[in-house]
Design a protein around this motif. Structure first.
Motif, PDB file in Angstrom:
ATOM      1  N   ILE A   1       0.826  -1.290  -0.084  1.00  0.00           N
ATOM      2  CA  ILE A   1       0.017   0.106  -0.172  1.00  0.00           C
ATOM      3  C   ILE A   1       0.992   1.349   0.003  1.00  0.00           C
ATOM      4  N   ALA A   2       1.981   1.136   0.663  1.00  0.00           N
ATOM      5  CA  ALA A   2       2.703   2.428   0.747  1.00  0.00           C
ATOM      6  C   ALA A   2       3.431   2.561  -0.335  1.00  0.00           C
ATOM      7  N   ARG A   3       4.086   1.583  -1.056  1.00  0.00           N
ATOM      8  CA  ARG A   3       4.740   1.679  -2.325  1.00  0.00           C
ATOM      9  C   ARG A   3       3.872   2.344  -3.291  1.00  0.00           C
ATOM     10  N   VAL A   4       2.569   1.467  -3.430  1.00  0.00           N
ATOM     11  CA  VAL A   4       1.797   1.935  -4.726  1.00  0.00           C
ATOM     12  C   VAL A   4       0.992   3.544  -4.520  1.00  0.00           C
ATOM     13  N   THR A   5       0.766   3.726  -3.331  1.00  0.00           N
ATOM     14  CA  THR A   5       0.419   5.101  -3.080  1.00  0.00           C
ATOM     15  C   THR A   5       1.256   6.184  -3.427  1.00  0.00           C
ATOM     16  N   GLN A   6       2.641   5.907  -2.923  1.00  0.00           N
ATOM     17  CA  GLN A   6       3.844   6.725  -3.372  1.00  0.00           C
ATOM     18  C   GLN A   6       4.128   6.700  -4.780  1.00  0.00           C
ATOM     19  N   ARG A   7       4.192   5.592  -5.340  1.00  0.00           N
ATOM     20  CA  ARG A   7       4.414   5.502  -6.923  1.00  0.00           C
ATOM     21  C   ARG A   7       3.188   5.883  -7.916  1.00  0.00           C
ATOM     22  N   ASP A   8       2.220   5.701  -7.517  1.00  0.00           N
ATOM     23  CA  ASP A   8       0.907   6.174  -8.481  1.00  0.00           C
ATOM     24  C   ASP A   8       0.094   7.069  -8.151  1.00  0.00           C
ATOM     25  N   GLY A   9       0.295   7.411  -6.925  1.00  0.00           N
ATOM     26  CA  GLY A   9      -0.592   8.676  -6.481  1.00  0.00           C
ATOM     27  C   GLY A   9      -1.917   8.234  -6.134  1.00  0.00           C
ATOM     28  N   ARG A  10      -1.920   6.948  -5.803  1.00  0.00           N
ATOM     29  CA  ARG A  10      -3.456   6.273  -5.511  1.00  0.00           C
ATOM     30  C   ARG A  10      -3.733   6.461  -4.142  1.00  0.00           C
ATOM     31  N   SER A  11      -4.843   6.480  -3.555  1.00  0.00           N
ATOM     32  CA  SER A  11      -5.431   6.409  -2.500  1.00  0.00           C
ATOM     33  C   SER A  11      -4.972   5.041  -1.656  1.00  0.00           C
TER      34      SER A  11
END
Length: 214
Positions: free
Chosen positions: A139-149
């Motif tokens: 969750i932490a990686r994808v929110t940072q990488r893709d700007g998703r919530s």
């Protein structure tokens, strides 16, 4: 040539691991990359998707609006299954075509398939490597990488296989947690590369020494 599936949940670092395999000389095919290629105008898969889902999934340029399509399939499991019924055979055919073009002496090829087990593709591979990290890290990686919530990422994780089940079904594992250094990750991939090359040599020797008509 061994067919090695590389899989793992979103944000686990599959692309990074695939790049390390490629740096060691292994051919790498990415199912998602092929899928995106086949979904561009001029390809049969693009035409089939537009025919099934309608022009409402196109952007102003006539390309697939992935956000609109993603919303459709996440809102309705039947829609997701309909898309998969179009995508999976097309991507599989493209993978087969690319593999057939590799030299016969290639020990193994890596095929990156994020939803390998979910798609029921494990029987297509001689060995499956699972890249693993913890859900909180995903969750932490994808929110940072893709700007998703966080909620968006959690919704994606809900439709992906449980990490423990994925690890159980894989043949080997590469850990890519927050505690894994770059050197440790590279060493894991190098060890797996050596093991796969040895396995490929063993299998090739058995085939070459098999008695005729056996």
């Amino acid at each position: 040539m061994l067919r090695v599936g590389l899989t793992g949940g979103i944000g686990c670092g599959k692309s990074r691991v695939a790049g390390l395999f490629a740096s060691l000389g292994a051919p790498v095919l990415d199912a998602d990359t092929l899928n995106r290629e086949l979904q561009t105008p001029g390809h049969d898969l693009y035409a089939a998707i537009v025919d099934r889902f309608g022009p409402g999934i196109l952007d102003a340029r006539g390309h697939l609006d992935r956000g609109a399509l993603r919303s459709r399939i996440f809102a309705d499991p039947a829609e997701r299954q309909a898309l998969e019924a179009l995508v999976h055979p097309a991507v599989e055919a493209a993978i087969e075509q690319r593999l057939a073009a590799l030299p016969e002496t290639t020990p193994y090829a890596v095929i990156v398939v994020p939803l390998l087990f979910e798609a029921g593709w494990e029987a297509r591979f001689d060995h499956v490597v699972v890249v693993h990290c913890e859900p909180g890290e995903q969750i932490a990686r994808v929110t940072q990488r893709d700007g998703r919530s966080s909620a968006e990422v959690e919704a994606i994780l809900e439709v992906q296989m449980n990490p423990d089940e994925r690890r159980r079904r894989g043949d080997s594992e590469i850990l890519n947690t927050e505690q894994t250094s770059d050197a440790e990750l590279a060493n894991q991939v190098a060890e797996r590369d050596t093991a796969l090359r040895e396995l490929a040599t063993t299998i090739r020797s058995r085939v070459e020494n098999r008695p005729p008509n056996s």
